[in-house]
Motif scaffolding. Structure first.
Motif, mmCIF file in Angstrom:
data_model
loop_
_atom_site.group_PDB
_atom_site.id
_atom_site.type_symbol
_atom_site.label_atom_id
_atom_site.label_comp_id
_atom_site.label_asym_id
_atom_site.label_seq_id
_atom_site.Cartn_x
_atom_site.Cartn_y
_atom_site.Cartn_z
ATOM 1 N N GLN A 1 8.367 -11.162 7.016
ATOM 2 C CA GLN A 1 7.695 -10.160 7.367
ATOM 3 C C GLN A 1 7.020 -10.069 8.864
ATOM 4 O O GLN A 1 6.720 -11.051 9.461
ATOM 5 N N SER A 2 7.267 -9.065 9.556
ATOM 6 C CA SER A 2 6.453 -8.578 10.855
ATOM 7 C C SER A 2 5.458 -7.974 11.008
ATOM 8 O O SER A 2 4.756 -7.723 11.982
ATOM 9 N N GLY A 3 5.196 -7.060 9.813
ATOM 10 C CA GLY A 3 3.846 -6.461 9.986
ATOM 11 C C GLY A 3 4.034 -5.512 8.468
ATOM 12 O O GLY A 3 4.971 -5.438 7.910
ATOM 13 N N SER A 4 2.680 -4.822 8.340
ATOM 14 C CA SER A 4 2.948 -4.053 7.029
ATOM 15 C C SER A 4 1.676 -2.979 7.132
ATOM 16 O O SER A 4 0.747 -3.349 8.077
ATOM 17 N N ASN A 5 1.727 -1.897 6.524
ATOM 18 C CA ASN A 5 0.800 -0.772 6.590
ATOM 19 C C ASN A 5 0.549 -0.308 5.084
ATOM 20 O O ASN A 5 1.737 0.213 4.657
ATOM 21 N N ILE A 6 -0.647 -0.310 4.415
ATOM 22 C CA ILE A 6 -0.459 0.068 3.024
ATOM 23 C C ILE A 6 -1.740 1.236 2.790
ATOM 24 O O ILE A 6 -2.941 0.948 3.307
ATOM 25 N N THR A 7 -1.264 2.167 2.248
ATOM 26 C CA THR A 7 -2.320 3.312 2.104
ATOM 27 C C THR A 7 -2.387 3.632 0.392
ATOM 28 O O THR A 7 -1.378 2.844 -0.184
ATOM 29 N N THR A 8 -3.007 4.512 -0.070
ATOM 30 C CA THR A 8 -3.085 4.940 -1.245
ATOM 31 C C THR A 8 -1.806 5.669 -1.546
ATOM 32 O O THR A 8 -1.361 5.918 -2.932
ATOM 33 N N GLU A 9 -1.233 6.227 -0.567
ATOM 34 C CA GLU A 9 0.119 7.087 -0.727
ATOM 35 C C GLU A 9 1.463 6.336 -1.024
ATOM 36 O O GLU A 9 2.399 6.635 -1.764
ATOM 37 N N ARG A 10 1.397 5.140 0.136
ATOM 38 C CA ARG A 10 2.762 4.394 -0.058
ATOM 39 C C ARG A 10 2.385 3.041 0.698
ATOM 40 O O ARG A 10 1.431 2.931 1.252
ATOM 41 N N LEU A 11 3.446 1.990 0.757
ATOM 42 C CA LEU A 11 3.169 0.952 1.338
ATOM 43 C C LEU A 11 4.554 0.912 2.404
ATOM 44 O O LEU A 11 5.680 1.435 2.533
ATOM 45 N N ARG A 12 4.169 0.365 3.682
ATOM 46 C CA ARG A 12 5.419 0.078 4.416
ATOM 47 C C ARG A 12 5.380 -1.476 4.799
ATOM 48 O O ARG A 12 4.494 -2.101 4.903
ATOM 49 N N PHE A 13 6.642 -1.690 5.161
ATOM 50 C CA PHE A 13 7.015 -3.164 5.111
ATOM 51 C C PHE A 13 7.997 -3.567 6.369
ATOM 52 O O PHE A 13 9.039 -2.783 6.293
ATOM 53 N N ASP A 14 7.608 -4.243 7.449
ATOM 54 C CA ASP A 14 8.577 -4.324 8.470
ATOM 55 C C ASP A 14 9.207 -5.954 8.436
ATOM 56 O O ASP A 14 8.196 -6.900 7.870
ATOM 57 N N PHE A 15 10.279 -6.152 8.607
ATOM 58 C CA PHE A 15 10.739 -7.506 8.755
ATOM 59 C C PHE A 15 12.051 -7.475 9.726
ATOM 60 O O PHE A 15 12.923 -6.433 10.063
ATOM 61 N N LYS B 1 9.348 1.862 -6.153
ATOM 62 C CA LYS B 1 10.550 2.314 -5.682
ATOM 63 C C LYS B 1 10.550 2.449 -4.166
ATOM 64 O O LYS B 1 9.726 3.004 -3.605
ATOM 65 N N ILE B 2 11.716 2.166 -3.354
ATOM 66 C CA ILE B 2 12.038 2.312 -2.042
ATOM 67 C C ILE B 2 12.297 3.765 -1.563
ATOM 68 O O ILE B 2 13.258 4.208 -2.416
ATOM 69 N N ILE B 3 11.661 4.394 -0.654
ATOM 70 C CA ILE B 3 11.900 5.779 -0.480
ATOM 71 C C ILE B 3 12.453 6.122 0.938
ATOM 72 O O ILE B 3 12.963 7.279 0.969
ATOM 73 N N ASN C 1 15.752 -3.983 18.391
ATOM 74 C CA ASN C 1 15.571 -5.403 18.327
ATOM 75 C C ASN C 1 15.531 -6.285 16.970
ATOM 76 O O ASN C 1 14.791 -7.204 16.574
ATOM 77 N N LYS C 2 16.604 -5.744 16.143
ATOM 78 C CA LYS C 2 16.984 -6.233 15.043
ATOM 79 C C LYS C 2 15.871 -6.333 14.116
ATOM 80 O O LYS C 2 15.661 -7.538 13.269
ATOM 81 N N MET C 3 15.110 -5.428 14.220
ATOM 82 C CA MET C 3 13.864 -5.188 13.044
ATOM 83 C C MET C 3 14.002 -3.888 12.384
ATOM 84 O O MET C 3 14.461 -2.944 12.482
ATOM 85 N N ARG C 4 13.651 -4.063 10.833
ATOM 86 C CA ARG C 4 13.881 -2.788 9.968
ATOM 87 C C ARG C 4 12.530 -2.578 9.274
ATOM 88 O O ARG C 4 11.601 -3.548 9.326
ATOM 89 N N ARG C 5 12.243 -1.439 8.885
ATOM 90 C CA ARG C 5 10.871 -1.111 8.121
ATOM 91 C C ARG C 5 11.766 -0.065 6.858
ATOM 92 O O ARG C 5 12.407 0.408 6.906
ATOM 93 N N VAL C 6 10.789 -0.648 6.050
ATOM 94 C CA VAL C 6 11.042 0.145 4.739
ATOM 95 C C VAL C 6 9.781 0.671 3.974
ATOM 96 O O VAL C 6 8.711 0.065 4.334
ATOM 97 N N TYR C 7 9.948 1.942 3.469
ATOM 98 C CA TYR C 7 8.756 2.611 2.702
ATOM 99 C C TYR C 7 8.890 2.619 1.278
ATOM 100 O O TYR C 7 10.015 2.637 0.763
ATOM 101 N N ALA C 8 7.890 2.186 0.643
ATOM 102 C CA ALA C 8 8.071 2.304 -0.904
ATOM 103 C C ALA C 8 6.924 2.754 -1.533
ATOM 104 O O ALA C 8 5.705 3.025 -1.081
ATOM 105 N N VAL C 9 6.808 3.338 -2.864
ATOM 106 C CA VAL C 9 5.804 3.588 -3.676
ATOM 107 C C VAL C 9 5.335 2.908 -4.846
ATOM 108 O O VAL C 9 6.479 2.423 -5.276
ATOM 109 N N VAL C 10 4.512 3.065 -5.283
ATOM 110 C CA VAL C 10 4.084 2.006 -6.684
ATOM 111 C C VAL C 10 3.338 2.921 -7.477
ATOM 112 O O VAL C 10 2.881 4.112 -7.312
ATOM 113 N N GLY C 11 3.530 2.459 -8.714
ATOM 114 C CA GLY C 11 2.559 3.103 -9.787
ATOM 115 C C GLY C 11 3.132 4.148 -10.537
ATOM 116 O O GLY C 11 4.373 4.729 -10.363
#
Length: 611
Positions: free
Chosen positions: A487-501, A592-594, A601-611
């Motif tokens: 992991q290189s970072g993350s951001n999590i709100t009530t609407e979605r999560l964001r995960f960097d790697f 679910k990944i959305i 710089n060889k870095m990716r980001r995914v967004y997902a929702v839960v619930g």
């Protein structure tokens, strides 16, 4: 006195008064979308200020590396820096004003030997139902009288805009759950004879400690954290009030040297000297540019050290802005190579931050690579202008004025400053550009406020669910692609999560489907989630992961999904983390990944929702 001496004396003083030293927290907060950077010593301690028990007890002390992006545009004066070290001591429901104020007064006047006649003090004048801080005034008065001073000439009252502290500002800006309280600040007076304030926008106002003219500089702030914002907007007293002191190391150094220019202290003067040598110009007459170069390269070095690379988003965008702005001013002074300046930065900070030496080549090369990209962007900017204003592609036929819209486009898409565009030989309506920038900043500020309201710090149910889901995703990615992924970072709100790697290509549809299946499988298993405070070394040996370790000297907070420290082999996931999390993975319900993005710089980001 060196910066390291100030730190050593401070830590020693408070250790003698029963405080335990805790480690410097990461400059990039983990799983905390309320802010991009650690901007104060209290920021990592919010859970403990709200009542969670700290493993090191109720009296703490440390020095915290900090960065404030909102100070970037302030750089150029005698006292602001974006990167700074904050000396801090805390009482978590233990002592309060009658102990804290005399200790700070003793540290400043007896340990650092600052002259009392140069010190001024401010206190809270009250706000709505919160009373004027007369208690603090009585204590300051007693100390000043004992020192032979007239308190009436030394103590000033100010309102919530000056003497109230919370992470988000005055009471009306605080979100529900945020702690805050009145503060008492200490200022150092550099004297009425200084010419600094004559150039200030406050030059026609009556001079006073908080007028910001440059004569008085704040060197410390005692925050009496006694309130918590409620859902209905009111402020309720905390069951046990806390103390949070913050003393800027660089500010204390200028007071000790009686040197009003932070860039001329023994910490930063050698960096300025390296700039002077490179550009063959003197500091006098070029103060603004040399201050910007110095500050921005210091900050950039520490941000790169924290694992960030230049990009167009979040911390990477701030890093890119720092490097490019420093290069603007370096070029303005006819500078060619910043390598020796970066070397001077590392040399000056290596005693307190030795890992800079180990990562020197990475830091230098990252900065040089970004400068090269920026130089290329300047060429592309000129091509864009020539193509738009002269379709034939020839040199501009006497046309040197371009529209503010084009300037804003180049600024937002290429990272160019208006000054840099002017340096290319073009002019534009600065007033109209400023209006566009003001509207853009208002939108950005609104977005930042929304980000805070939806951030992990609110502890909303869906946000906590998303936080735990990132741990499941992290482990699933490592199982699929190998332990080199992190992991290189993350951001999590009530609407979605964001995960960097770190990953060098787009995930295929099959890989996305497999990741979702694995995470949803672990959710269906309803695995238990809990944390333990254990030895950092022990945690690493059992395979705990996490780029940003939530450590307290040699002890860390480790979250287990299934298993525990006695049976780590049974755990699905073991991570360094500050929390909070759901008690069982089944509470996440679904994953679910959305969306996915390439960060470069060889870095990716995914967004997902839960619930």
């Amino acid at each position: 006195m060196k910066a390291s001496d100030i730190i050593d004396k401070y830590i020693s003083f408070f250790e003698k008064n029963g405080h335990k030293r805790i480690a410097n927290s990461p400059l990039i907060p983990q799983n905390d979308p309320t802010t991009l950077f650690t901007s104060s010593g209290m920021q990592p301690l919010v859970p403990y200020l709200l009542g969670e028990k700290h493993p090191y007890g109720i009296r703490l002390v440390n020095v915290q590396n900090s960065f404030r992006a909102n100070d970037i545009d302030e750089i150029g004066d005698n006292r602001h820096t974006t990167f700074f070290r904050m000396l801090g001591n805390w009482s978590l429901g233990d002592y309060f004003k009658k102990e804290q104020i005399p200790w700070i007064f003793e540290y400043l006047t007896k340990v650092l030997n600052l002259p009392v006649e140069k010190l001024y003090f401010t206190v809270f004048e009250g706000y709505k139902d919160i009373p004027k801080d007369k208690e603090a005034v009585v204590i300051w008065e007693k100390l000043l009288k004992e020192a032979g001073m007239n308190p009436n000439e030394k103590i000033f009252y100010y309102g919530v805009d000056k003497n109230w502290w919370s992470r988000s500002g005055p009471p009306d800006k605080m979100p529900a759950g945020e702690p805050g309280g009145p503060s008492s600040e200490i200022f150092y007076d550099f004297g009425a004879h200084l010419k600094i304030h004559e150039h200030s926008k406050f030059k026609n106002d009556k001079c006073h400690p908080n007028c910001d003219c440059g004569r008085y500089i704040e060197i410390g702030n005692c925050v009496f954290m006694a309130y918590k914002k409620q859902e209905n907007g009111s402020l309720a007293p905390l069951p046990k009030p806390n103390v949070d002191f913050g003393g800027g190391l660089e500010r204390l150094l200028i007071a000790i040297e009686n040197q009003p220019d932070v860039f001329q202290t023994n910490l930063l003067a050698p960096v300025i000297a390296a700039i002077e040598k490179q550009v063959d110009k003197t500091y006098k007459g070029n103060e603004t540019s040399m201050r910007i170069i110095s500050d921005h390269l210091v900050a950039a070095s520490f941000i790169i050290l924290a694992g960030i690379h230049p990009s167009n988003k979040d911390q990477g965008y701030i890093l890119r802005r720092l490097i490019r702005r420093s290069y603007d001013h370096f070029s303005k002074l006819s500078g060619k190579d910043v390598s020796s300046i970066v070397e001077a930065v590392v040399e000056q900070y290596k005693i307190t931050d030795p890992t800079l030496v180990e990562q020197y080549e990475e830091i230098k090369n990252t900065i040089l690579e970004e400068i090269f990209k920026y130089s290329s962007a300047l060429g592309k900017a000129k091509q864009y202008i020539m193509k738009k204003y002269e379709p034939a592609g020839d040199e501009l036929m006497g046309v040197t004025e371009i529209s503010p819209d084009d300037v804003f486009y180049l600024y937002s898409s290429h990272g160019l400053s208006p000054t840099q565009i002017e340096s290319l030989g073009y002019v534009f309506d600065r007033q109209k550009f400023a209006e566009k920038m003001e509207a853009h900043q208002a939108l950005s500020k609104k977005g930042a406020e929304q980000k805070f309201r939806g951030g992990l710090a609110d502890h909303h149910e869906r946000t906590v669910m998303g936080h735990t889901a990132t741990h499941l995703l992290h482990q699933a990615l490592r199982d699929m692609f190998g332990k080199q992924l992190h992991q290189s970072g993350s951001n999590i709100t009530t609407e979605r999560l964001r995960f960097d790697f770190n990953f060098d290509r787009k995930l295929t549809d099959e890989e996305v489907s497999k990741l979702e299946k694995v995470v949803n499988g672990k959710i269906k298993e309803n695995l238990p989630v809990h944390f333990e405070m254990i030895s950092t070394d022990e945690a690493k040996k059992m395979g705990a992961i996490g780029l940003f370790e939530d450590t307290y000297a040699d002890t860390s907070k480790i979250y287990f999904i299934d298993g525990d420290s006695k049976h780590p082999e049974k755990a699905y996931s073991i991570e360094f983390c500050g929390g909070p999390h759901v008690p069982f993975t089944g509470e996440i319900k679904s994953f679910k990944i959305i969306k996915q993005e390439n960060l470069g710089n060889k870095m990716r980001r995914v967004y997902a929702v839960v619930g």
